[in-house]
Design a protein around this motif. Structure first.
Motif, PDB file in Angstrom:
ATOM      1  N   GLY A 172      -8.673 -13.414   5.539  1.00  0.00           N
ATOM      2  CA  GLY A 172      -9.194 -13.391   6.907  1.00  0.00           C
ATOM      3  C   GLY A 172     -10.647 -12.954   7.004  1.00  0.00           C
ATOM      4  O   GLY A 172     -11.159 -12.738   8.107  1.00  0.00           O
ATOM      5  N   TYR A 173     -11.332 -12.824   5.884  1.00  0.00           N
ATOM      6  CA  TYR A 173     -12.756 -12.453   5.899  1.00  0.00           C
ATOM      7  C   TYR A 173     -13.603 -13.616   6.418  1.00  0.00           C
ATOM      8  O   TYR A 173     -13.223 -14.782   6.289  1.00  0.00           O
ATOM      9  CB  TYR A 173     -13.263 -12.158   4.482  1.00  0.00           C
ATOM     10  N   ILE A 174     -14.775 -13.266   6.923  1.00  0.00           N
ATOM     11  CA  ILE A 174     -15.848 -14.247   7.101  1.00  0.00           C
ATOM     12  C   ILE A 174     -16.698 -14.102   5.845  1.00  0.00           C
ATOM     13  O   ILE A 174     -17.174 -12.998   5.541  1.00  0.00           O
ATOM     14  CB  ILE A 174     -16.669 -13.949   8.368  1.00  0.00           C
TER      15      ILE A 174
ATOM     16  N   GLN B 208     -12.030  -1.531  -1.715  1.00  0.00           N
ATOM     17  CA  GLN B 208     -11.119  -1.010  -0.675  1.00  0.00           C
ATOM     18  C   GLN B 208     -10.873   0.491  -0.842  1.00  0.00           C
ATOM     19  O   GLN B 208     -10.186   1.111  -0.025  1.00  0.00           O
ATOM     20  CB  GLN B 208      -9.772  -1.760  -0.672  1.00  0.00           C
ATOM     21  N   GLN B 209     -11.429   1.090  -1.919  1.00  0.00           N
ATOM     22  CA  GLN B 209     -11.216   2.525  -2.156  1.00  0.00           C
ATOM     23  C   GLN B 209     -12.092   3.355  -1.214  1.00  0.00           C
ATOM     24  O   GLN B 209     -13.187   2.941  -0.858  1.00  0.00           O
ATOM     25  CB  GLN B 209     -11.554   2.884  -3.620  1.00  0.00           C
TER      26      GLN B 209
ATOM     27  N   PRO C 166      -4.497  -3.378   1.331  1.00  0.00           N
ATOM     28  CA  PRO C 166      -4.505  -3.624   2.764  1.00  0.00           C
ATOM     29  C   PRO C 166      -4.048  -5.038   3.119  1.00  0.00           C
ATOM     30  O   PRO C 166      -4.361  -5.979   2.400  1.00  0.00           O
ATOM     31  CB  PRO C 166      -5.983  -3.438   3.149  1.00  0.00           C
ATOM     32  N   GLY C 167      -3.295  -5.165   4.201  1.00  0.00           N
ATOM     33  CA  GLY C 167      -2.792  -6.480   4.600  1.00  0.00           C
ATOM     34  C   GLY C 167      -3.858  -7.271   5.330  1.00  0.00           C
ATOM     35  O   GLY C 167      -4.966  -6.785   5.573  1.00  0.00           O
ATOM     36  N   LYS C 168      -3.488  -8.516   5.717  1.00  0.00           N
ATOM     37  CA  LYS C 168      -4.464  -9.427   6.310  1.00  0.00           C
ATOM     38  C   LYS C 168      -5.059  -8.859   7.609  1.00  0.00           C
ATOM     39  O   LYS C 168      -6.238  -9.025   7.891  1.00  0.00           O
ATOM     40  CB  LYS C 168      -3.791 -10.776   6.568  1.00  0.00           C
ATOM     41  N   ARG C 169      -4.204  -8.130   8.391  1.00  0.00           N
ATOM     42  CA  ARG C 169      -4.680  -7.652   9.683  1.00  0.00           C
ATOM     43  C   ARG C 169      -5.877  -6.711   9.519  1.00  0.00           C
ATOM     44  O   ARG C 169      -6.829  -6.745  10.269  1.00  0.00           O
ATOM     45  CB  ARG C 169      -3.535  -6.960  10.423  1.00  0.00           C
ATOM     46  N   LYS C 170      -5.830  -5.852   8.466  1.00  0.00           N
ATOM     47  CA  LYS C 170      -6.908  -4.885   8.242  1.00  0.00           C
ATOM     48  C   LYS C 170      -8.210  -5.538   7.784  1.00  0.00           C
ATOM     49  O   LYS C 170      -9.286  -4.998   7.970  1.00  0.00           O
ATOM     50  CB  LYS C 170      -6.476  -3.884   7.167  1.00  0.00           C
TER      51      LYS C 170
END
Ligand code: NAP
Ligand code: G4F
Length: 392
Positions: free
Chosen positions: A33-35, A249-250, A2-6
């Motif tokens: 981009g996570y917190i 992510q699965q 998954p890319g950064k937006r997701k």
């Protein structure tokens, strides 16, 4: 992947954030981009060196890297943090992770590494977060112990050989049980040994790269080592934390072996470490009397890696005593894991995970980093200032 937006704005909680893997994973998730929330232990000295470069002052608005005091042996503390943080993903990396030390502290190891995992799983269940929160459990190739099959896969039977391995066995199965009993998205990554320049100083690889750097610069006489013949499948921690992320992510939780598929002896790791700085080692003798001596120096490689100013000194040292490595039985374990080699086919096929580093690349990076570190220590000492002594 998954890319950064997701992944933007997703919340991750990392136990063991101050450790080798926790530090690399935090950095990786922040870039996505996570917190990121991390749990650190209270300590009488600072224990955040690996994550200090990411530190954000609590007075800063909109922080995305937040630390909490906690401990794997304290259920209420863990439950409160999970409640307050409400994470989408928990990476349970905290553990008393040293196999030899687990023979000295077996009960504590069972508590932190075994029951600690139960505390995380149970907190997520009791807080009614089963549908929200995915859990990664840091399982280990130490589960295979007296390996029943070569190479080891997800289907190889476990036979742990230390209190650490047995505690991790409980953690592995309680993770599987919560998945099957309650439908939790809980997965085990069965990671083989992974190392880096920020590996703990008492694990064998870092002990070797640090000792070689000190010997090259004339700061240490001898590397005393334990079992030279044990074999490990060594990878780079930077590659392995990517597998942790991919596992969560699965759509479906599952268990995966993460390994390079290549095994080497401790003896070979030492030989490669010295030769990457231009020093050829020859091992002679056997068992406790085995020794590693420098038999040749590649001057230009030594100068490139260590520096011209150290060449005359090491040559003089070799003339008086070329033995750099000796065995000390004190480092042997009551029960040893003789050889590990993993088959990560499932991770490659299902996660698309492939390691970027090979053993030589890993050793080169660790050697450069420790030579840099020891040169810094040397300069401080030569400038008349006191340096810290770490006894390994
Ligand atoms: P590490 O460098 O030893 O880090 C362990 C982390 O756990 C540190 O942050 C440590 O805190 C923390 N910790 C220890 N006991 C704790 C407790 N009671 N409560 C809260 N935190 C505690 O280990 P690592 O190499 O990053 O490994 C990460 C995880 O993967 C561990 O669970 C390890 O067993 C497992 N694993 C590692 C490997 C490997 O080759 N590296 C392979 C397979 C599995 P302090 O910094 O305060 O000590
Ligand atoms: O570097 P080690 O201490 O790592 P070990 O025992 O394989 O455990 C590490 O990897 C596991 C994954 O399989 C993790 F779960 C665990 O948390 C940890 O990260 O020892 C590697 C080998 C052993 O066979 C040991 O007996 O090196 C041998 N060894 C020989 N001399 C030594 C030494 N190990 C250490 N630590 N120090 C020595 O002087």
């Amino acid at each position: 992947m998954p890319g950064k937006r997701k992944t933007m704005g997703k919340i991750a909680l990392i136990t063991g954030v101050t450790g080798q893997d926790g530090a690399y994973l935090a950095e990786f998730l922040l870039k996505k981009g996570y917190i990121v929330h991390g749990i650190k232990r209270r300590s009488s000295l600072f224990n955040t060196e690996r994550i200090d470069h990411m530190y954000q002052d609590p007075h800063t608005e909109k922080r995305n890297f937040i630390l909490h005091y906690g401990d794997m042996t304290d259920s209420m503390n863990l439950t409160k943090i999970i409640h307050d943080v409400s994470p989408d993903e928990i990476y349970n990396l905290a553990a008393m992770s040293h196999v030899k030390v687990s023979f000295d502290t077996p009960e504590y190891t069972a508590n932190a590494d075994g029951l600690g995992t139960l505390r995380i799983l149970e907190a997520v269940r009791l807080l009614d977060m089963i549908r929200k929160t995915k859990i990664y459990q840091a399982s280990s190739s130490e589960l295979y112990g007296l390996a029943q099959e070569v190479p080891q896969t997800e289907k190889t039977p476990f036979y742990p050989r230390s209190p650490y391995g047995v505690a991790k066995l409980y953690a592995y199965w309680i993770t599987v049980n919560y998945r099957e009993a309650y439908g939790l998205h809980a997965s085990n990554g069965i990671l083989f040994n992974h190392e880096s320049p920020i590996r703990g100083e008492t694990f064998v690889t870092r002990k070797i790269t640090r000792a070689m750097a000190k010997i090259a610069l004339g700061m240490q006489e001898t590397l005393f080592i334990g079992n030279l013949s044990s074999r490990r499948d060594w990878g780079h921690a930077k590659d392995y934390i990517k597998a942790m992320y991919l596992i969560l992510q699965q759509d479906k939780p599952d268990d995966y072996v993460i390994a390079t598929g290549i095994t080497a002896e401790v003896r070979e790791f030492i030989r490669k470490t010295f030769s990457s700085a231009g020093m050829d080692l020859l091992f002679t003798g056997s068992k406790e009397n085995e020794k590693g001596s420098i038999v040749n120096i590649d001057d230009s490689l030594f100068i490139e890696k260590a520096g011209k100013e150290y060449l005359a000194n090491i040559k003089k040292r070799i003339l008086s005593n070329p033995v750099m490595v000796r065995v000390d039985k004190g480092y042997f374990r009551p029960t040893e894991v003789d050889q590990l080699i993993g088959d990560a086919t499932k991770a490659r096929e299902k996660l698309g995970w492939v390691p970027e580093y090979d053993l030589d690349g890993l050793i080169n990076e660790m050697v450069s980093s420790d030579l840099h570190l020891m040169k810094k220590e040397n300069h401080i000492k030569n400038g008349g200032f006191k340096t810290l002594n770490y006894f390994e």
